[in-house]
Design a protein around this motif. Sequence first.
Motif, mmCIF file in Angstrom:
data_model
loop_
_atom_site.group_PDB
_atom_site.id
_atom_site.type_symbol
_atom_site.label_atom_id
_atom_site.label_comp_id
_atom_site.label_asym_id
_atom_site.label_seq_id
_atom_site.Cartn_x
_atom_site.Cartn_y
_atom_site.Cartn_z
ATOM 1 N N THR A 93 -6.792 -13.574 -12.349
ATOM 2 C CA THR A 93 -6.257 -13.328 -11.182
ATOM 3 C C THR A 93 -5.770 -11.967 -11.012
ATOM 4 O OG1 THR A 93 -5.961 -15.768 -10.775
ATOM 5 C CG2 THR A 93 -4.778 -13.994 -9.189
ATOM 6 N N VAL A 94 -4.933 -11.861 -12.109
ATOM 7 C CA VAL A 94 -4.208 -10.439 -12.080
ATOM 8 C C VAL A 94 -5.042 -9.216 -12.249
ATOM 9 C CG1 VAL A 94 -2.600 -8.925 -13.603
ATOM 10 C CG2 VAL A 94 -2.079 -11.380 -12.945
ATOM 11 N N THR A 96 -8.403 -9.218 -11.700
ATOM 12 C CA THR A 96 -9.350 -9.077 -10.300
ATOM 13 C C THR A 96 -8.471 -8.412 -9.310
ATOM 14 O OG1 THR A 96 -10.350 -11.270 -11.232
ATOM 15 C CG2 THR A 96 -10.743 -10.329 -8.699
ATOM 16 N N THR A 97 -7.234 -8.832 -9.009
ATOM 17 C CA THR A 97 -6.370 -8.193 -7.894
ATOM 18 C C THR A 97 -6.367 -6.673 -8.333
ATOM 19 O OG1 THR A 97 -4.349 -9.067 -8.934
ATOM 20 C CG2 THR A 97 -5.435 -10.213 -7.056
ATOM 21 N N LEU A 100 -9.170 -4.902 -7.328
ATOM 22 C CA LEU A 100 -9.851 -4.960 -5.604
ATOM 23 C C LEU A 100 -8.226 -4.589 -4.720
ATOM 24 C CD1 LEU A 100 -11.774 -8.205 -5.921
ATOM 25 C CD2 LEU A 100 -12.706 -5.783 -6.023
ATOM 26 N N CYS A 101 -7.254 -4.091 -5.609
ATOM 27 C CA CYS A 101 -6.074 -3.690 -4.698
ATOM 28 C C CYS A 101 -6.105 -2.473 -3.567
ATOM 29 C CB CYS A 101 -5.050 -3.556 -5.884
ATOM 30 S SG CYS A 101 -5.051 -2.304 -6.460
ATOM 31 N N TRP A 156 4.510 -9.249 -7.193
ATOM 32 C CA TRP A 156 4.897 -10.043 -6.000
ATOM 33 C C TRP A 156 5.168 -8.933 -5.252
ATOM 34 C CZ3 TRP A 156 2.554 -13.956 -3.993
ATOM 35 C CH2 TRP A 156 2.127 -15.096 -4.664
ATOM 36 N N TYR A 159 2.517 -6.000 -4.751
ATOM 37 C CA TYR A 159 1.309 -6.527 -3.859
ATOM 38 C C TYR A 159 1.688 -6.750 -2.262
ATOM 39 C CZ TYR A 159 -2.141 -6.998 -7.728
ATOM 40 O OH TYR A 159 -2.786 -6.593 -8.905
ATOM 41 N N CYS A 163 0.139 -4.470 0.569
ATOM 42 C CA CYS A 163 -0.723 -4.991 1.587
ATOM 43 C C CYS A 163 0.040 -4.334 2.884
ATOM 44 C CB CYS A 163 -0.529 -6.545 1.749
ATOM 45 S SG CYS A 163 -1.485 -7.388 0.422
ATOM 46 N N TYR A 197 2.081 0.752 -6.199
ATOM 47 C CA TYR A 197 1.128 0.556 -7.236
ATOM 48 C C TYR A 197 1.595 0.638 -8.568
ATOM 49 C CZ TYR A 197 -3.103 0.660 -10.050
ATOM 50 O OH TYR A 197 -3.962 0.700 -11.095
ATOM 51 N N PRO A 201 1.899 -3.674 -9.575
ATOM 52 C CA PRO A 201 0.684 -3.832 -10.547
ATOM 53 C C PRO A 201 0.380 -3.015 -11.662
ATOM 54 C CG PRO A 201 -0.144 -3.937 -8.484
ATOM 55 C CD PRO A 201 1.260 -3.471 -8.342
#
Length: 201
Positions: A93-94, A96-97, A100-101, A156, A159, A163, A197, A201
């Motif tokens: 998950t980490v 992939t995100t 795709l962030c 958290w 991200y 967003c 960013y 992440p």
Amino acid sequence: LWPWLLASSGLSALVQLVILPFFPDSPSYLLIQKGNEEACRKAIRKLWGEGDHQAEIDDIMKEKVAMTSTKTLRVLELIKERSLRWQLYILMTVMTTLQLCGINAIYFYSFEVFHTAKFEEYLIPYVSLGVGLCECLSSILCSTLIDRFGRKVLLWGGYTLMCSVLALLTMTLSLQHQFFWMHYFSVILIFLFVVFYGIGP
């Protein structure tokens, strides 16, 4: 100037290549992988000076025993192992995100946003360099924040803020032809996105 700037990274690689033979081997590598205790003691003395380093050697020996008792899993065995499944999901998950962030899109379209913001043509490469510098500085800041807040909070928070910034950036880019100041707001949002960013992440 840009070709020289790009070539400058090769200078640090060349320096590392020249001084690498003078670096001592890792004591744990010499003892665990090579099984050479004398070379391990020599490397420890070279790294930490003369003295009794038996405690360090005992720690490396304990690590060697722990490694031999641990089974090395193949990729398929790792996927099938139930006890490691949640760690695998979290890792996937980490990663992939992270891909795709939106950071790649920001870097790709930032030049166009700066151009639309009426920056002089010769200034745009320096503004883009400022974006990269922001990421570098925020990554350094992250290393100090991670001990205080922990990785989970930074992920958290990073991200969530990214967003929010992307939502605002979409709005400012849509309205940039109606309000002249929207271009500058978009530039500020690009810098903020890169900072969040680097911290998250």
